[in-house]
Write an enzyme that holds these catalytic residues in place. Structure first.
Site, PDB file in Angstrom:
ATOM      1  N   ASP A  30       0.860  -1.186   0.000  1.00 49.74           N
ATOM      2  CA  ASP A  30       0.000   0.000   0.000  1.00 49.74           C
ATOM      3  C   ASP A  30       0.893   1.231   0.000  1.00 49.74           C
ATOM      4  OD1 ASP A  30      -1.870   2.149   0.922  1.00 49.74           O
ATOM      5  OD2 ASP A  30      -3.244   0.468   1.159  1.00 49.74           O
ATOM      6  N   LEU A  32      -0.156   4.139   0.976  1.00 50.21           N
ATOM      7  CA  LEU A  32      -0.734   4.992   2.029  1.00 50.21           C
ATOM      8  C   LEU A  32      -1.258   6.317   1.468  1.00 50.21           C
ATOM      9  CD1 LEU A  32       1.794   4.281   4.964  1.00 50.21           C
ATOM     10  CD2 LEU A  32      -0.369   3.140   4.465  1.00 50.21           C
ATOM     11  N   PHE A  72      -7.287  -4.336  -4.166  1.00 50.13           N
ATOM     12  CA  PHE A  72      -8.167  -3.241  -3.740  1.00 50.13           C
ATOM     13  C   PHE A  72      -7.597  -1.876  -4.120  1.00 50.13           C
ATOM     14  CE2 PHE A  72      -8.823  -6.617  -0.572  1.00 50.13           C
ATOM     15  CZ  PHE A  72     -10.202  -6.658  -0.456  1.00 50.13           C
ATOM     16  N   TYR A 140     -14.244   6.905 -13.504  1.00 48.09           N
ATOM     17  CA  TYR A 140     -13.990   5.876 -12.487  1.00 48.09           C
ATOM     18  C   TYR A 140     -14.570   4.539 -12.938  1.00 48.09           C
ATOM     19  CZ  TYR A 140     -14.845   3.162  -8.240  1.00 48.09           C
ATOM     20  OH  TYR A 140     -14.917   2.146  -7.319  1.00 48.09           O
ATOM     21  N   ASN A 169     -22.646   0.082  -2.739  1.00 44.48           N
ATOM     22  CA  ASN A 169     -22.031   1.057  -1.817  1.00 44.48           C
ATOM     23  C   ASN A 169     -21.693   0.433  -0.467  1.00 44.48           C
ATOM     24  OD1 ASN A 169     -23.199   2.564  -4.013  1.00 44.48           O
ATOM     25  ND2 ASN A 169     -22.752   4.378  -2.794  1.00 44.48           N
ATOM     26  N   HIS A 188     -17.999  10.073   1.113  1.00 53.58           N
ATOM     27  CA  HIS A 188     -19.097   9.098   1.093  1.00 53.58           C
ATOM     28  C   HIS A 188     -20.237   9.532   2.001  1.00 53.58           C
ATOM     29  CE1 HIS A 188     -15.756   6.367  -0.315  1.00 53.58           C
ATOM     30  NE2 HIS A 188     -16.650   6.310  -1.277  1.00 53.58           N
TER      31      HIS A 188
END
Ligand SMILES: NC(=O)c1ccc[n+]([C@@H]2O[C@H](COP(=O)([O-])OP(=O)(O)OC[C@H]3O[C@@H](n4cnc5c(N)ncnc54)[C@H](O)[C@@H]3O)[C@@H](O)[C@H]2O)c1
Ligand SMILES: O=c1ccn([C@@H]2O[C@H](COP(=O)(O)OP(=O)(O)O[C@H]3O[C@H](CO)[C@H](O)[C@H](O)[C@H]3O)[C@@H](O)[C@H]2O)c(=O)[nH]1
Length: 328
Positions: A30, A32, A72, A140, A169, A188
């Site tokens: 990741d 970050l 992810f 996206y 979602n 969100h």
């Protein structure tokens, strides 16, 4: 070893915890950029770096015996993708190309990919199934659809087994209260409403109340992050134990809630009143996205356990205990 790309993010950190609890060895990469070091379970091996860095991937795939990849890592905001589409094509398409290339080179041929219902585009108030037309209305969604197609081509030509999961979602948090959702800025809906009800903002905006829906606001299908993670575990077991596998599944609750209904539910559960401000539509927002998740139910026996109330309650517990999110 299961390699989790983007494992320090909101959904990735929940997946990492569950994989470890189930006894898998987990390696996380990741950068970050939107994730948090403190969201990471200390039992996981962590490599800080970018999936766009081929040399880093080469090192990792040489050093560790990777059995499967959970991918992810992405940029994932609809609104931002409208103002900065190249960021999305770079981070989602080009960097995923990089991942697929190193996987094929090292003969790692199992992937679970995080896709999205934004790949569908405009739905006419019907439940979306995996065969519904894919005609995304924002970069996206387009970037994720391109990656889906690349993965499918790798399946056909190199025997890469895959399960693509199109999430609707995602909301809620682990019940331990140790991990949850923290984005900066938060965009969100559910965390934004809850952070507002905690006093972190003066109002909650509703982006558009002139959509062709019952109350004029957008309708979405919300799924608890823990249900989502469970689907990842089932998918992982499937790709590890079966071949060839090349499948796409929707992950949702088959139920739509409007923005107004979400705000009302948050008010009811927290017993606090929101100050709502109506604003113009956010560019790139489809009015209606609701899943039919029948296929994954039939093929992997995945049944979501948690309700919208569970999502809001667990997210509320997380935000109340961590009003500023993670500190790093
Ligand atoms: N949250 C949702 O409702 C939702 C819905 C549908 C699909 N998804 C997908 O699920 C995945 C995770 O979403 P999330 O909500 O947890 O987002 P997030 O931003 O919290 O997590 C993404 C993680 O990936 C990392 N990352 C991004 N680019 C990277 C790169 N180039 N190299 C290394 N690490 C990188 C980030 O630092 C972060 O930790 C994404 O692929 C997203 O498109 C999310
Ligand atoms: O403060 C806010 C935040 C959101 N909304 C509205 O609430 C709805 C849901 O918005 P979110 O930003 O919570 O979620 P999105 O549907 O835009 O997108 C999310 O789910 C998608 C799938 O639907 C993607 O995959 C994406 O990664 C993830 O960000 C939209 O109509 C949005 O305009 C508001 O009115 N006010």
């Amino acid at each position: 070893m299961i390699l989790v790309l983007g494992g320090a993010g909101y959904i990735g950190s929940h997946a990492v915890k569950e994989l470890l609890d189930k006894g898998y060895y987990v390696l996380v990469i990741d950068n970050l950029s939107t994730g948090h070091r403190n969201s990471l379970d200390t039992r996981a091996v962590f490599v800080e770096g970018d999936v766009g860095d081929s040399a880093l991937l080469e090192r990792v795939f040489t050093q560790y015996k990777v059995e499967a990849v959970m991918h992810f890592a992405a940029s994932c905001l609809v609104g931002e993708s409208m103002s900065n589409p190249l960021k999305y094509y770079e981070n989602n398409v080009i960097n995923s190309f990089n991942v697929l290339k190193v996987m094929v080179k090292h003969n790692v041929k199992k992937i679970i990919f995080s896709s999205t219902c934004a790949t569908y585009g405009l739905a006419e108030n019907e439940f979306l199934n995996e065969d519904s037309p894919t005609s995304p209305i924002n970069p996206y969604g387009r970037s994720k659809l391109i990656v889906e197609q690349m993965i499918h081509d790798c399946f056909k030509s190199y025997g890469l087994d895959y399960i693509i999961l199109r999430y609707f979602n995602v909301a809620g948090a682990d019940f331990s209260g140790r991990i949850g959702e923290h984005h900066n800025p938060e965009t969100h809906l559910i965390p934004n409403v809850l952070l507002h009800l905690l006093g972190k903002s003066k109002h909650i905006s509703i982006f558009g109340n002139d959509f062709n829906t019952a109350d004029g606001t957008c309708i979405r299908d919300y799924i608890h992050v823990l249900d989502l993670v469970e689907a990842h575990i089932l998918s992982l077991q499937e790709v590890l134990n079966t071949s060839p596998v090349g499948r796409v599944y929707n992950l949702g609750n088959n139920k739509g809630y409007s923005v107004k209904q979400i705000i009302e539910q948050c008010e009811r559960i927290t017993k606090k009143k929101a100050h709502v401000v109506y604003e113009k539509r956010r560019e790139g927002d489809p009015p209606y996205l609701v899943a039919s998740a029948k296929k994954v139910y039939e093929e992997l026996e995945w049944i979501p356990k948690y309700s919208l109330e569970d999502m809001i309650r667990s997210a509320w517990q997380w935000h109340k205990s961590n009003p500023d999110g993670y500190d790093s």
